[in-house]
Design an enzyme around this catalytic site. Structure first.
Site, PDB file in Angstrom:
ATOM      1  N   LEU A   1      13.144   9.814 -11.263  1.00  0.00           N
ATOM      2  CA  LEU A   1      13.492   9.418 -12.640  1.00  0.00           C
ATOM      3  C   LEU A   1      13.993   7.983 -12.699  1.00  0.00           C
ATOM      4  O   LEU A   1      14.881   7.645 -13.487  1.00  0.00           O
ATOM      5  CB  LEU A   1      14.569  10.377 -13.184  1.00  0.00           C
ATOM      6  CG  LEU A   1      14.244  11.878 -13.115  1.00  0.00           C
ATOM      7  CD1 LEU A   1      15.482  12.718 -13.385  1.00  0.00           C
ATOM      8  CD2 LEU A   1      13.149  12.230 -14.116  1.00  0.00           C
ATOM      9  N   GLY A   2      13.495   7.125 -11.798  1.00  0.00           N
ATOM     10  CA  GLY A   2      13.866   5.709 -11.798  1.00  0.00           C
ATOM     11  C   GLY A   2      15.356   5.522 -11.582  1.00  0.00           C
ATOM     12  O   GLY A   2      15.953   6.160 -10.703  1.00  0.00           O
TER      13      GLY A   2
ATOM     14  N   ALA B   1       7.629  -0.457  -4.805  1.00  0.00           N
ATOM     15  CA  ALA B   1       7.865   0.460  -3.676  1.00  0.00           C
ATOM     16  C   ALA B   1       9.182   1.230  -3.777  1.00  0.00           C
ATOM     17  O   ALA B   1       9.629   1.807  -2.784  1.00  0.00           O
ATOM     18  CB  ALA B   1       7.776  -0.262  -2.332  1.00  0.00           C
TER      19      ALA B   1
ATOM     20  N   ALA C   1       1.069   3.051   3.496  1.00  0.00           N
ATOM     21  CA  ALA C   1       1.797   2.316   4.539  1.00  0.00           C
ATOM     22  C   ALA C   1       3.277   2.163   4.174  1.00  0.00           C
ATOM     23  O   ALA C   1       4.142   2.217   5.049  1.00  0.00           O
ATOM     24  CB  ALA C   1       1.146   0.954   4.754  1.00  0.00           C
TER      25      ALA C   1
ATOM     26  N   GLY D   1       9.619   4.031  -5.401  1.00  0.00           N
ATOM     27  CA  GLY D   1       9.220   5.426  -5.149  1.00  0.00           C
ATOM     28  C   GLY D   1       8.759   5.619  -3.712  1.00  0.00           C
ATOM     29  O   GLY D   1       9.081   6.625  -3.073  1.00  0.00           O
TER      30      GLY D   1
ATOM     31  N   GLY E   1       0.878  -1.189   0.000  1.00  0.00           N
ATOM     32  CA  GLY E   1       0.000   0.000   0.000  1.00  0.00           C
ATOM     33  C   GLY E   1       0.900   1.219   0.000  1.00  0.00           C
ATOM     34  O   GLY E   1       1.799   1.314   0.830  1.00  0.00           O
TER      35      GLY E   1
HETATM   36  O1  RIB Z   1       3.875   1.460  -4.803  1.00  0.00           O
HETATM   37  C1  RIB Z   1       3.814   0.101  -4.549  1.00  0.00           C
HETATM   38  C2  RIB Z   1       2.506  -0.244  -3.918  1.00  0.00           C
HETATM   39  O2  RIB Z   1       1.477  -0.004  -4.837  1.00  0.00           O
HETATM   40  C3  RIB Z   1       2.352  -1.711  -3.550  1.00  0.00           C
HETATM   41  O3  RIB Z   1       2.804  -2.006  -2.249  1.00  0.00           O
HETATM   42  C4  RIB Z   1       0.876  -1.981  -3.761  1.00  0.00           C
HETATM   43  O4  RIB Z   1       0.173  -2.230  -2.597  1.00  0.00           O
HETATM   44  C5  RIB Z   1       0.351  -0.748  -4.490  1.00  0.00           C
HETATM   45  O5  RIB Z   1      -0.381   0.014  -3.654  1.00  0.00           O
END
Ligand code: RIB
Length: 301
Positions: free
Chosen positions: A214-215, A242, A42, A244, A39
């Site tokens: 920019l990755g 994740a 989170a 970013g 998420g």
């Molecule tokens: O940015 C990555 C997240 O995007 C993942 O953890 C997934 O849950 C989506 O929300």
């Protein structure tokens, strides 16, 4: 130390790793399956951060709250919604690239009334961080309230969508990638020159700072005084999920005591480590790991 509140999504990530993702109508065998906390909200909340959001009345919700608690996140204000906990089905290919399909579930129930119930949490913090995996009206409302209380606001406009001027005006710092920046501004962002032009449009709309991620190249900090490129580290990415989010989590942690340039350098290390590990929150390094990280910068722009 500044207090941070993240208003955002809480998902259980259901991850399949495979050589390549199947095409439409095709069935393939994957190599590995695992379930990890995710998420965008989170993922961006670290130790000593307060999380505002909702989970379902199910085992995923309980597991996610426990896992956040173990990482030092203040989970006291997370509520249980009527819908099930948000999930993300993630396919990660051999080269580390991912495809993500999110079912928002309880995240879609994070509404203005929920924000109103927890206004004190926003009043007592210094920085509010939001993304776009909860309803955009709620994000707009939370940012407006935060600005009304004189707080610093940070928006990660992901997943990409168009935004109204009000949200942009109420964000002190926006952190998009190139495609999110293109969608928000309606301008091309293929070249560095185009990215800067699109970024200037956001600055004209009232944002004080913009960091374009920019990755594998790094990130670009833009504000009225400076345009600073921060290169990324050369690493072998095995899972970019994740990347970013971990950058933003690291950045916010450092913004508590440092200036934005220093915070970007710390965040760049966090995401460099995160992409070398599997999963979302499972890939995020500890402070000690970041402090001991000795990487080589990728100087190519
Ligand atoms: O940015 C990555 C997240 O995007 C993942 O953890 C997934 O849950 C989506 O929300």
């Amino acid at each position: 130390m500044k207090k941070v509140v993240v208003v955002g999504s809480i998902n259980m990530d259901l991850v399949t790793r495979c050589k390549r993702a199947p095409k439409g109508g095709e069935t393939l065998f994957g190599e590995e399956f695992f379930q990890v906390p995710g998420g965008k909200g989170a993922n961006q909340a670290g130790t000593e951060v307060t999380m505002l959001g909702k989970v379902g009345k199910d085992s995923f919700g309980k597991d996610l709250i426990n896992s956040m608690k173990e990482s030092g996140v203040d989970t006291r204000y997370i509520e249980e919604g009527e819908k099930s906990t948000g999930i993300a089905k993630i396919i990660v290919e051999e080269n580390g690239q991912n495809r993500i399909l999110v079912v928002a579930g309880a995240n879609s129930e994070v509404d203005k009334a929920y924000i109103d119930r927890h206004l004190d949490v926003i009043k007592e913090c210094d920085i509010v961080v939001a993304q776009l995996e909860i309803p955009v009206e709620t994000v707009a409302y939370a940012l407006a309230k935060a600005k009304e209380f004189g707080k610093m606001t940070i928006l990660n406009p992901a997943p990409a969508r168009e935004l109204d001027d009000e949200i942009i005006k109420n964000s002190d710092l926006i952190i998009p990638n190139e495609s999110e920046l293109a969608l928000i501004t309606g301008m091309p962002t293929e070249t560095e020159k185009e990215i800067k032009k699109a970024g200037e449009k956001l600055l004209d709309m009232g944002v004080s700072n913009l960091i374009v991620t920019l990755g594998s190249k790094g990130s670009l900090l833009l504000n009225r005084e400076t345009c600073e490129f921060h290169s990324a580290y050369k690493v072998k990415a095995i899972d970019t999920t994740a990347a970013g989010d971990s950058f933003i989590g690291g950045l916010v942690r450092e913004l508590k005591d440092n200036n934005v340039g220093e915070a970007i350098e710390f965040a760049t290390k966090v995401s460099a480590i995160a992409v070398t590990r599997k999963g979302a929150q499972t890939s995020i390094p500890t402070i000690e790991e970041v402090e001991n990280f000795e990487g080589v910068k990728n100087e190519e722009k």
